[in-house]
Design a protein around this motif. Structure first.
Motif, PDB file in Angstrom:
ATOM      1  N   PHE A  17       0.825  -1.205   0.000  1.00 42.60           N
ATOM      2  CA  PHE A  17       0.000   0.000   0.000  1.00 42.60           C
ATOM      3  C   PHE A  17       0.861   1.258   0.000  1.00 42.60           C
ATOM      4  N   PRO A  18       0.431   2.266  -0.754  1.00 42.91           N
ATOM      5  CA  PRO A  18       1.149   3.547  -0.704  1.00 42.91           C
ATOM      6  C   PRO A  18       1.034   4.139   0.700  1.00 42.91           C
ATOM      7  N   GLN A  19       2.047   4.829   1.127  1.00 43.33           N
ATOM      8  CA  GLN A  19       2.103   5.309   2.506  1.00 43.33           C
ATOM      9  C   GLN A  19       0.937   6.220   2.883  1.00 43.33           C
ATOM     10  N   PRO A  20       0.517   7.145   2.013  1.00 41.03           N
ATOM     11  CA  PRO A  20      -0.621   8.003   2.387  1.00 41.03           C
ATOM     12  C   PRO A  20      -1.885   7.192   2.674  1.00 41.03           C
ATOM     13  N   LEU A  21      -2.125   6.160   1.867  1.00 41.81           N
ATOM     14  CA  LEU A  21      -3.300   5.316   2.077  1.00 41.81           C
ATOM     15  C   LEU A  21      -3.161   4.549   3.388  1.00 41.81           C
ATOM     16  N   LEU A  22      -1.974   4.037   3.621  1.00 42.55           N
ATOM     17  CA  LEU A  22      -1.732   3.272   4.853  1.00 42.55           C
ATOM     18  C   LEU A  22      -1.862   4.168   6.076  1.00 42.55           C
ATOM     19  N   ASP A  23      -1.365   5.393   5.967  1.00 44.98           N
ATOM     20  CA  ASP A  23      -1.472   6.334   7.090  1.00 44.98           C
ATOM     21  C   ASP A  23      -2.934   6.621   7.422  1.00 44.98           C
ATOM     22  N   LEU A  24      -3.737   6.835   6.374  1.00 43.23           N
ATOM     23  CA  LEU A  24      -5.163   7.094   6.576  1.00 43.23           C
ATOM     24  C   LEU A  24      -5.833   5.885   7.226  1.00 43.23           C
ATOM     25  N   TYR A  25      -5.524   4.729   6.705  1.00 41.16           N
ATOM     26  CA  TYR A  25      -6.100   3.487   7.235  1.00 41.16           C
ATOM     27  C   TYR A  25      -5.758   3.316   8.721  1.00 41.16           C
ATOM     28  N   GLU A  26      -4.475   3.492   9.051  1.00 42.05           N
ATOM     29  CA  GLU A  26      -4.036   3.287  10.439  1.00 42.05           C
ATOM     30  C   GLU A  26      -4.642   4.328  11.373  1.00 42.05           C
ATOM     31  N   ARG A  27      -4.779   5.567  10.890  1.00 39.72           N
ATOM     32  CA  ARG A  27      -5.344   6.618  11.719  1.00 39.72           C
ATOM     33  C   ARG A  27      -6.803   6.313  12.055  1.00 39.72           C
ATOM     34  N   VAL A  28      -7.551   5.912  11.040  1.00 37.71           N
ATOM     35  CA  VAL A  28      -8.961   5.588  11.271  1.00 37.71           C
ATOM     36  C   VAL A  28      -9.082   4.347  12.147  1.00 37.71           C
ATOM     37  N   ARG A  29      -8.246   3.355  11.887  1.00 32.52           N
ATOM     38  CA  ARG A  29      -8.302   2.114  12.681  1.00 32.52           C
ATOM     39  C   ARG A  29      -7.998   2.394  14.154  1.00 32.52           C
ATOM     40  N   LYS A  30      -7.033   3.272  14.397  1.00 32.25           N
ATOM     41  CA  LYS A  30      -6.670   3.607  15.779  1.00 32.25           C
ATOM     42  C   LYS A  30      -7.822   4.299  16.492  1.00 32.25           C
ATOM     43  N   ASN A  31      -8.513   5.181  15.768  1.00 29.06           N
ATOM     44  CA  ASN A  31      -9.595   5.945  16.396  1.00 29.06           C
ATOM     45  C   ASN A  31     -10.916   5.192  16.445  1.00 29.06           C
ATOM     46  N   ARG A  32     -11.172   4.373  15.411  1.00 26.70           N
ATOM     47  CA  ARG A  32     -12.489   3.751  15.283  1.00 26.70           C
ATOM     48  C   ARG A  32     -12.480   2.231  15.415  1.00 26.70           C
ATOM     49  N   GLY A  33     -11.297   1.645  15.313  1.00 26.80           N
ATOM     50  CA  GLY A  33     -11.221   0.190  15.418  1.00 26.80           C
ATOM     51  C   GLY A  33     -11.195  -0.513  14.082  1.00 26.80           C
TER      52      GLY A  33
END
Length: 245
Positions: free
Chosen positions: A177-193
């Motif tokens: 995954f490109p880093q921007p996509l991965l960053d978005l994914y991880e940020r949402v996962r951290k906040n929302r699960g």
């Protein structure tokens, strides 16, 4: 953010891996064996306390028995001495009368002491039986605790196996995954699960909320390589023919 649709779909595999890892972590923290062990530890400690209390009581009784036996021995020794004086014929009539009176007193005292000793021995026997029962109960409690601990260890070992396998799967997926996509994914996962989910039949797979017509129209008119997110939970919504657009 533009990302190849095929790469976006791979996010669903990453989300599945992360979901399973989250379930494993939750399972680790909520194993029923953990509560069972806590209860078993309390039960075992209570049995240990009961056994110690019994041993203390038994020790106190043993000391009391020995004290009583010493007192009986002292009375018997005094009685033997008086009888020896009487048998010797060297005492006056008044001394003889006093000795006979003392012997009667000593006999009564010995009878009382022996009755008390018998009562002590009976109490000791009862306490000793209680101690044997306490030892059996403690052994059962320790066995139950060990059994729960063994089952916990087996469950944790199984979870560790799953965790190691899925962690390895994740390590293989992440570089795709490109880093921007991965960053978005991880940020949402951290906040929302949940970082990404399938948009299926106009419903976000993360929060399960059905999108309104305006949102559906907007997403339908969005390029396939454009990353879209849920207005409610922020999760990346991956579009497939099942999305109902």
């Amino acid at each position: 953010m533009k990302v190849d649709p095929a790469v976006q779909r791979r996010l669903l595999e990453l989300a599945d891996v992360d979901a399973e890892l989250a379930r494993v972590d939750h399972r680790r923290r909520t194993l029923p064996e953990l509560a069972e062990i806590a209860d078993a530890e309390k039960a075992a400690q209570a049995k240990k306390d009961a056994k110690v209390a019994n041993e203390t009581a038994l020790g106190d009784l043993d000391r009391e028995v020995k004290r009583q036996e010493r007192e009986i021995d002292a009375v018997r020794a005094r009685e033997d001495r008086d009888r020896a004086l009487l048998a010797g014929g060297t005492v006056s009539s008044k001394q003889m009368t006093d000795l006979e009176h003392e012997l009667n007193t000593l006999q009564r005292r010995q009878t009382t002491l022996e009755d008390e000793l018998l009562e002590l021995m009976e109490r000791r026997e009862a306490v000793e039986l209680d101690g044997q029962h306490a030892a059996v109960e403690l052994a059962k409690a320790d066995e139950a605790l060990q059994d729960a601990a063994n089952r916990r260890d087996h469950a944790l070992a199984d979870l560790e196996t799953v965790s190691a396998r899925r962690t390895a799967d994740r390590e293989k997926l992440v570089p795709e995954f490109p880093q921007p996509l991965l960053d978005l994914y991880e940020r949402v996962r951290k906040n929302r699960g949940i970082g990404a989910s399938l948009l299926r039949q106009r419903r976000c797979g993360a929060c399960r909320i059905e999108l309104d017509r305006t949102s559906i129209s907007r997403i339908a008119n969005t390029a396939a390589d454009e990353v879209v997110t849920c207005d409610e939970c922020g999760a990346i919504m991956v579009r497939t023919p099942e999305s109902g657009l």
